[in-house]
Design an enzyme around this catalytic site. Sequence first.
Site, PDB file in Angstrom:
ATOM      1  N   SER A  67       0.791  -1.236   0.000  1.00  0.00           N
ATOM      2  CA  SER A  67       0.000   0.000   0.000  1.00  0.00           C
ATOM      3  C   SER A  67       0.822   1.285   0.000  1.00  0.00           C
ATOM      4  O   SER A  67       0.262   2.358  -0.259  1.00  0.00           O
ATOM      5  CB  SER A  67      -0.927   0.023   1.211  1.00  0.00           C
ATOM      6  OG  SER A  67      -2.086  -0.701   0.929  1.00  0.00           O
ATOM      7  N   LYS A  70       0.579   3.524  -2.979  1.00  0.00           N
ATOM      8  CA  LYS A  70      -0.586   4.391  -3.225  1.00  0.00           C
ATOM      9  C   LYS A  70      -0.210   5.873  -3.216  1.00  0.00           C
ATOM     10  O   LYS A  70      -0.774   6.675  -3.947  1.00  0.00           O
ATOM     11  CB  LYS A  70      -1.664   4.115  -2.163  1.00  0.00           C
ATOM     12  CG  LYS A  70      -2.282   2.721  -2.297  1.00  0.00           C
ATOM     13  CD  LYS A  70      -3.133   2.334  -1.100  1.00  0.00           C
ATOM     14  CE  LYS A  70      -3.758   0.950  -1.307  1.00  0.00           C
ATOM     15  NZ  LYS A  70      -4.378   0.404  -0.102  1.00  0.00           N
ATOM     16  N   TYR A 193      -2.838  -1.995 -10.625  1.00  0.00           N
ATOM     17  CA  TYR A 193      -2.883  -1.840  -9.166  1.00  0.00           C
ATOM     18  C   TYR A 193      -2.169  -3.013  -8.478  1.00  0.00           C
ATOM     19  O   TYR A 193      -1.360  -2.819  -7.569  1.00  0.00           O
ATOM     20  CB  TYR A 193      -4.342  -1.731  -8.680  1.00  0.00           C
ATOM     21  CG  TYR A 193      -4.458  -1.801  -7.172  1.00  0.00           C
ATOM     22  CD1 TYR A 193      -4.090  -0.717  -6.373  1.00  0.00           C
ATOM     23  CD2 TYR A 193      -4.892  -2.963  -6.537  1.00  0.00           C
ATOM     24  CE1 TYR A 193      -4.155  -0.785  -4.986  1.00  0.00           C
ATOM     25  CE2 TYR A 193      -4.962  -3.045  -5.153  1.00  0.00           C
ATOM     26  CZ  TYR A 193      -4.591  -1.958  -4.382  1.00  0.00           C
ATOM     27  OH  TYR A 193      -4.645  -2.035  -3.009  1.00  0.00           O
ATOM     28  N   TYR A 245      -4.380   4.027   7.702  1.00  0.00           N
ATOM     29  CA  TYR A 245      -5.654   3.307   7.779  1.00  0.00           C
ATOM     30  C   TYR A 245      -6.513   3.871   8.917  1.00  0.00           C
ATOM     31  O   TYR A 245      -6.512   5.078   9.151  1.00  0.00           O
ATOM     32  CB  TYR A 245      -5.448   1.803   7.983  1.00  0.00           C
ATOM     33  CG  TYR A 245      -4.453   1.172   7.039  1.00  0.00           C
ATOM     34  CD1 TYR A 245      -4.561   1.347   5.665  1.00  0.00           C
ATOM     35  CD2 TYR A 245      -3.424   0.384   7.517  1.00  0.00           C
ATOM     36  CE1 TYR A 245      -3.669   0.746   4.796  1.00  0.00           C
ATOM     37  CE2 TYR A 245      -2.527  -0.222   6.655  1.00  0.00           C
ATOM     38  CZ  TYR A 245      -2.653  -0.037   5.295  1.00  0.00           C
ATOM     39  OH  TYR A 245      -1.763  -0.628   4.451  1.00  0.00           O
ATOM     40  N   VAL A 263       0.903  -3.613   4.003  1.00  0.00           N
ATOM     41  CA  VAL A 263       0.726  -4.903   4.676  1.00  0.00           C
ATOM     42  C   VAL A 263       1.981  -5.777   4.737  1.00  0.00           C
ATOM     43  O   VAL A 263       2.018  -6.737   5.493  1.00  0.00           O
ATOM     44  CB  VAL A 263      -0.383  -5.790   4.072  1.00  0.00           C
ATOM     45  CG1 VAL A 263      -1.754  -5.346   4.493  1.00  0.00           C
ATOM     46  CG2 VAL A 263      -0.261  -5.895   2.579  1.00  0.00           C
TER      47      VAL A 263
HETATM   48  N1  GLN Z   1      -2.269  -5.690  -2.108  1.00  0.00           N
HETATM   49  C1  GLN Z   1      -2.975  -5.306  -0.934  1.00  0.00           C
HETATM   50  C2  GLN Z   1      -4.447  -5.169  -1.231  1.00  0.00           C
HETATM   51  O1  GLN Z   1      -4.814  -4.581  -2.210  1.00  0.00           O
HETATM   52  C3  GLN Z   1      -2.415  -4.039  -0.392  1.00  0.00           C
HETATM   53  C4  GLN Z   1      -3.052  -3.692   0.871  1.00  0.00           C
HETATM   54  C5  GLN Z   1      -2.179  -3.006   1.873  1.00  0.00           C
HETATM   55  O2  GLN Z   1      -0.942  -2.950   1.824  1.00  0.00           O
HETATM   56  N2  GLN Z   1      -2.843  -2.530   2.880  1.00  0.00           N
HETATM   57  O3  GLN Z   1      -5.263  -5.674  -0.480  1.00  0.00           O
END
Ligand code: GLN
Length: 329
Positions: A67, A70, A193, A245, A263
């Site tokens: 993530s 992003k 993505y 988050y 994550v």
């Molecule tokens: N690849 C993960 C997802 O899209 C990324 C989520 C994350 O790092 N929080 O669920």
Amino acid sequence: MGVSSQSFQAILDDLYHKYKTLDDGKVASYIPELAKMNPNWFSICVVTADGRVFVAGDAEQLFTIQSISKVFVYGLALEDHGREAVLSKVGVEPTGDPFNSIIRLDEYSKRPDNPMINAGAIATTSLIKGNGATERLNRMLDMFRRYVGHDVYIDMSVFVSERSSGHRNRAMASLMRHFGMIDDRMDESLDLYFQQCSMMVNCRDLAVMAATLANRGINPITGDRAVPTRYIRDILSVMYTCGMYNFAGQWAYTVGIPAKSGVSGGIIAIVPRQVGIAVFSPPLDTHGNSVRGIKVCEELSRQFELHMFDPPMGCSHLLEQLGAVRGEG
Ligand code: GLN
């Protein structure tokens, strides 16, 4: 108060040893490739806006960015379309919901709340310009290359796993397609993505990327521009309010600087015009944030008064405190 490069290095080493034995949290397991990560991997890296690098632990260990990507793709979407056009597709409101929440994506809102949660990130990625999948992927990789200062690669097995198990992300994309928030390149954008999440970085790369944001968009090691300065404000604002988050409010309260987690266990944090901080440690808390990463950032913020609203003017001048000594470590 001044701090020499040596004593700053010693402080990072101390933090590393202090938290190395903390074994709270769980490594992400929604795909087998992430579950295989070693819970003992741990590194801290700080890169100053004038290009000095401080490392504790093994900052060369590769992992997928997840993530944290992003943040940078949001910058590329802003560069491709400008602020107003991006805002019409992705909002800037924190949700207080988990990163993969679908509940607020409804008939009433249509637009995903912010670019730091999955729905908003998929919408952001769908905005990347280019003629077909390859050109769009190459533009994205070029952008990441400018931030890290060297070639970047995608972990194919993570990508394939993310793609084949990403039903929830696919559902969000379908809903947004239905609402007209993303265009008919939906499958291509979803692949993009999953590819951005599967890009390989190490802790040092993340700190250089963070330092590039701290240095108003210019990579402090290579001198290359990664993103126009006028979008730094937008990027850092959404990081500050939405980057951690449903822990974002508490993070803003205790650490008080823009940040983003992923994550796989990475966290980046930015002290504007001063330093980029990165911590990597896979075990996550219930919000999906690295347990050791949070601890290290909390301590660094406290010790160096990095909080934006710390007196007298916030973000105490760590860069000046570190003096003008150049060099690694
Ligand atoms: N690849 C993960 C997802 O899209 C990324 C989520 C994350 O790092 N929080 O669920």
